[in-house]
Scaffold this motif. Structure first.
Motif, PDB file in Angstrom:
ATOM      1  N   SER A 111     -13.658  -4.760 -34.630  1.00 49.49           N
ATOM      2  CA  SER A 111     -13.345  -3.790 -35.075  1.00 49.49           C
ATOM      3  C   SER A 111     -13.487  -3.105 -35.805  1.00 49.49           C
ATOM      4  O   SER A 111     -14.191  -3.288 -36.939  1.00 49.49           O
ATOM      5  CB  SER A 111     -11.585  -4.972 -34.703  1.00 49.49           C
ATOM      6  OG  SER A 111     -11.550  -5.088 -35.918  1.00 49.49           O
ATOM      7  N   SER A 112     -12.307  -2.069 -35.754  1.00 45.94           N
ATOM      8  CA  SER A 112     -12.291  -1.277 -36.819  1.00 45.94           C
ATOM      9  C   SER A 112     -11.666  -1.788 -38.278  1.00 45.94           C
ATOM     10  O   SER A 112     -11.866  -1.027 -38.974  1.00 45.94           O
ATOM     11  CB  SER A 112     -11.827   0.287 -36.675  1.00 45.94           C
ATOM     12  OG  SER A 112     -10.500  -0.480 -35.162  1.00 45.94           O
ATOM     13  N   GLY A 113     -11.040  -2.776 -37.901  1.00 47.46           N
ATOM     14  CA  GLY A 113      -9.887  -2.882 -38.994  1.00 47.46           C
ATOM     15  C   GLY A 113      -9.272  -2.906 -39.702  1.00 47.46           C
ATOM     16  O   GLY A 113      -9.511  -2.100 -40.944  1.00 47.46           O
ATOM     17  N   THR A 114      -7.967  -1.885 -38.834  1.00 52.80           N
ATOM     18  CA  THR A 114      -7.451  -0.732 -39.087  1.00 52.80           C
ATOM     19  C   THR A 114      -6.369  -2.400 -40.086  1.00 52.80           C
ATOM     20  O   THR A 114      -6.104  -1.609 -41.123  1.00 52.80           O
ATOM     21  CB  THR A 114      -6.789  -0.989 -37.863  1.00 52.80           C
ATOM     22  OG1 THR A 114      -7.259  -0.528 -36.788  1.00 52.80           O
ATOM     23  CG2 THR A 114      -5.321  -0.058 -38.488  1.00 52.80           C
ATOM     24  N   ARG A 123      -0.586  -8.160 -30.312  1.00 49.69           N
ATOM     25  CA  ARG A 123       0.671  -7.687 -31.445  1.00 49.69           C
ATOM     26  C   ARG A 123       0.772  -6.212 -30.953  1.00 49.69           C
ATOM     27  O   ARG A 123       2.039  -5.864 -31.828  1.00 49.69           O
ATOM     28  CB  ARG A 123      -0.264  -7.701 -32.808  1.00 49.69           C
ATOM     29  CG  ARG A 123      -0.361  -9.006 -33.284  1.00 49.69           C
ATOM     30  CD  ARG A 123      -1.562  -8.702 -34.272  1.00 49.69           C
ATOM     31  NE  ARG A 123      -2.854  -8.885 -34.410  1.00 49.69           N
ATOM     32  CZ  ARG A 123      -3.404  -7.357 -35.265  1.00 49.69           C
ATOM     33  NH1 ARG A 123      -2.848  -7.656 -36.402  1.00 49.69           N
ATOM     34  NH2 ARG A 123      -5.121  -7.265 -34.217  1.00 49.69           N
ATOM     35  N   ASP A 124       0.352  -5.508 -29.862  1.00 51.33           N
ATOM     36  CA  ASP A 124       1.005  -4.377 -29.465  1.00 51.33           C
ATOM     37  C   ASP A 124       2.422  -4.367 -28.387  1.00 51.33           C
ATOM     38  O   ASP A 124       2.073  -5.793 -27.806  1.00 51.33           O
ATOM     39  CB  ASP A 124      -0.021  -3.925 -28.100  1.00 51.33           C
ATOM     40  CG  ASP A 124      -1.377  -3.270 -28.685  1.00 51.33           C
ATOM     41  OD1 ASP A 124      -1.127  -2.860 -30.725  1.00 51.33           O
ATOM     42  OD2 ASP A 124      -2.147  -3.308 -28.437  1.00 51.33           O
ATOM     43  N   LEU A 125       3.121  -3.602 -28.551  1.00 52.76           N
ATOM     44  CA  LEU A 125       4.251  -4.110 -28.569  1.00 52.76           C
ATOM     45  C   LEU A 125       4.236  -3.131 -26.691  1.00 52.76           C
ATOM     46  O   LEU A 125       4.756  -2.029 -27.433  1.00 52.76           O
ATOM     47  CB  LEU A 125       5.566  -3.451 -29.447  1.00 52.76           C
ATOM     48  CG  LEU A 125       5.530  -4.983 -30.386  1.00 52.76           C
ATOM     49  CD1 LEU A 125       6.568  -4.088 -31.682  1.00 52.76           C
ATOM     50  CD2 LEU A 125       6.429  -5.829 -29.915  1.00 52.76           C
TER      51      LEU A 125
HETATM   52  P1  ADP Z   1      -8.381  -2.605 -34.803  1.00 53.16           P
HETATM   53  O1  ADP Z   1      -7.822  -3.663 -34.952  1.00 53.16           O
HETATM   54  O2  ADP Z   1      -9.753  -2.976 -36.216  1.00 53.16           O
HETATM   55  O3  ADP Z   1      -7.893  -0.839 -34.746  1.00 53.16           O
HETATM   56  P2  ADP Z   1      -9.689  -1.895 -32.272  1.00 53.16           P
HETATM   57  O4  ADP Z   1     -10.600  -0.525 -32.671  1.00 53.16           O
HETATM   58  O5  ADP Z   1     -10.360  -2.993 -31.168  1.00 53.16           O
HETATM   59  O6  ADP Z   1      -9.481  -2.394 -33.272  1.00 53.16           O
HETATM   60  O7  ADP Z   1      -8.147  -1.253 -32.341  1.00 53.16           O
HETATM   61  C1  ADP Z   1      -7.338  -1.990 -31.111  1.00 53.16           C
HETATM   62  C2  ADP Z   1      -5.902  -2.011 -30.953  1.00 53.16           C
HETATM   63  O8  ADP Z   1      -5.431  -0.502 -31.185  1.00 53.16           O
HETATM   64  C3  ADP Z   1      -4.686  -2.247 -29.950  1.00 53.16           C
HETATM   65  O9  ADP Z   1      -4.463  -2.658 -30.360  1.00 53.16           O
HETATM   66  C4  ADP Z   1      -3.670  -0.879 -29.864  1.00 53.16           C
HETATM   67  O10 ADP Z   1      -3.358  -1.679 -31.053  1.00 53.16           O
HETATM   68  C5  ADP Z   1      -4.284   0.513 -30.074  1.00 53.16           C
HETATM   69  N1  ADP Z   1      -4.558   1.511 -29.366  1.00 53.16           N
HETATM   70  C6  ADP Z   1      -6.134   1.477 -28.756  1.00 53.16           C
HETATM   71  N2  ADP Z   1      -5.576   1.690 -27.548  1.00 53.16           N
HETATM   72  C7  ADP Z   1      -4.282   2.432 -27.642  1.00 53.16           C
HETATM   73  C8  ADP Z   1      -3.811   3.469 -27.023  1.00 53.16           C
HETATM   74  N3  ADP Z   1      -3.745   3.624 -25.749  1.00 53.16           N
HETATM   75  N4  ADP Z   1      -2.021   3.774 -27.527  1.00 53.16           N
HETATM   76  C9  ADP Z   1      -1.483   3.422 -28.613  1.00 53.16           C
HETATM   77  N5  ADP Z   1      -2.694   2.004 -28.577  1.00 53.16           N
HETATM   78  C10 ADP Z   1      -3.569   2.018 -28.741  1.00 53.16           C
END
Ligand code: ADP
Ligand code: ZN
Length: 430
Positions: A91-94, A300-302
């Protein structure tokens, strides 16, 4: 309307549910046998693989969280011997320490199918020229889009992110038809195309943008600056990268690949499964993934799930654009604020201000400070003070809380080539 796998994408709902149940049973059994964490959690909950007899029984199973992926890092959640893993992505480690995900050859193939469905839904085929300007590497964007486009038989240009002028020259010279990158990078590319004055040399038809949240307003900006149709694609490293869900021609929500993934919506506070049509946290179970399958993963995405039939003919459920993440919601002076609400207000005023902004939160004398830096648009001609007061009042009525707006000269905020950093919250430092 073209589809990559029409027999799967238009399968009737009854059939989807049958396949999901069959795959769920298979998956729960092998996870119970091969992954210690799941066996222990299921034993604690008093559930055995045989107890899964209907899709409703899914709710008997324990959730998986990002913390679990950290605790069992790197390989303890694998359901296959390590030698069967052919790729690692991270993951990008956000938010916090990074996590990894292992894929078998079959997992990569499935993931490619997910992205291929997206590309074909965006008008792609084997004559398409697809430029992948997502970063290549541990981030799932680059390789995810790449392998999906190859699967469709398109000509792939793996530019990766960065070196924006060169990207654009390639687009003009090679006749790129489809651009894949983050929406914030697409904005930057659009801005640079304008500056270079080469919009009329582009052959672009569509773009596939995802990996971060973006608003409808931002979509219009991108479509306008590049002269394309912009599709939203969703994915996460833990499940698979871009292609978990994808937007069809109708562009009202993203179809989740339900032959591979079972979605649920839960109340993020209680964990309770919510009725159809509710807004809540998206939970995903990977029922076909071999390498590192996850059961009831809390994204955790709503968002909201929409089971109504889509005019495109695809039957897989649509998820609405995620409104934000439970963990990027800011609580400022007791009020819940999502960055997307701010973006919406700013972009409604895009003649005066540009979509480049940053949210700064801090704490001074025990009170939260809330500042928004936003660039003026190069077209701005009016009175700066009046513009600032107008934005502050619109933000106040939309958020229910006051923010200080600072209008900056064009090009003063750093552009993003990957996921944009919109929020700087320094309260944690105190
Ligand atoms: P990190 O959690 O480190 O950012 P990822 O690179 O795997 O790791 O990112 C996944 C997250 O990015 C998802 O859980 C979501 O929050 C966000 N995301 C991905 N695609 C979308 C999208 N099309 N619209 C909104 N958020 C997105
Ligand atoms: Zn559709």
């Amino acid at each position: 309307m073209a589809m990559f796998q029409p027999e799967i994408e238009t399968m009737d709902r009854e059939q989807i549910r049958e396949i999901q149940l069959e795959k769920l049973k298979w998956q729960v059994k092998r996870m119970y046998e091969n992954v210690k964490m799941y066996r222990e959690r299921m034993d604690d909950a008093g559930v055995k693989p045989e107890d899964i007899q209907s899709l409703d029984d899914l709710s008997k199973l324990p959730f998986t969280t990002k913390q679990d992926l950290r605790d069992y890092y790197p390989f303890d959640l694998l359901a296959v011997p390590k030698r069967d893993i052919v790729r690692i992505q991270a993951s990008s480690g956000t938010t916090g320490r990074q996590i990894v995900s292992g894929y078998t050859r079959a997992d990569l193939d499935q993931w490619a199918n997910g992205f291929a469905r997206q590309l074909v839904a965006a008008g792609g085929d084997n004559r398409s020229i697809v430029q992948v300007s997502y970063g290549y590497g541990l981030f799932t964007g680059g390789l995810g889009a790449h392998q999906g486009a190859e699967k469709v038989g398109a000509m792939v240009i793996p530019t990766s992110s960065g070196n924006t002028e060169r990207q654009i020259r390639f687009m003009c010279d090679l006749g790129t038809t489809h651009l894949c990158c983050t929406p914030s990078y697409a904005m930057y590319i659009g801005e640079t195309v304008r500056e270079m004055g080469v919009k009329n040399q582009l052959k672009l038809k569509a773009g596939i943008f995802g990996a971060e949240p973006w608003t409808e307003e931002m979509r219009h900006e991108i479509e306008e600056s590049l002269g394309i149709k912009a599709h939203d694609v969703y994915g996460l490293t833990e499940i698979m990268g871009p292609g978990v869900s994808y937007e069809c021609e109708v562009q009202q929500g993203m179809h989740i690949c339900e032959d591979m993934i079972i979605p649920e919506i839960i109340d993020p506070d209680t964990g309770e499964v919510l009725p159809e049509g509710s807004f809540g946290e998206l939970v995903l179970s990977t029922v076909t993934k071999e390498g590192q399958p996850l059961m009831r993963y809390r994204t955790r995405d709503l968002c909201v799930l929409d089971y109504s039939p889509c005019p495109c003919g695809r039957t897989h459920v649509r998820m609405k654009k995620p409104a934000g993440r439970t963990d990027d919601m800011l609580i400022i002076r007791g009020v819940n604020v999502f960055p997307s609400q701010i973006e919406e207000v700013l972009l409604k005023n895009s003649i005066e201000v540009s979509p480049n902004y940053q949210i700064l939160v801090d704490r001074v004398n025990n009170t939260d400070t809330f500042d928004i830096n936003v660039e003026l648009s190069p077209k701005f001609k009016g009175d700066v003070d009046a513009e600032k007061r107008k934005l502050e009042s619109q933000l106040h009525s939309s958020l229910g809380i006051k923010a200080k707006v600072h209008l900056l000269r064009p090009k003063s905020i750093v552009r993003s080539e990957g996921k944009a950093v919109r929020v700087i919250d320094n309260r944690k430092l105190h």
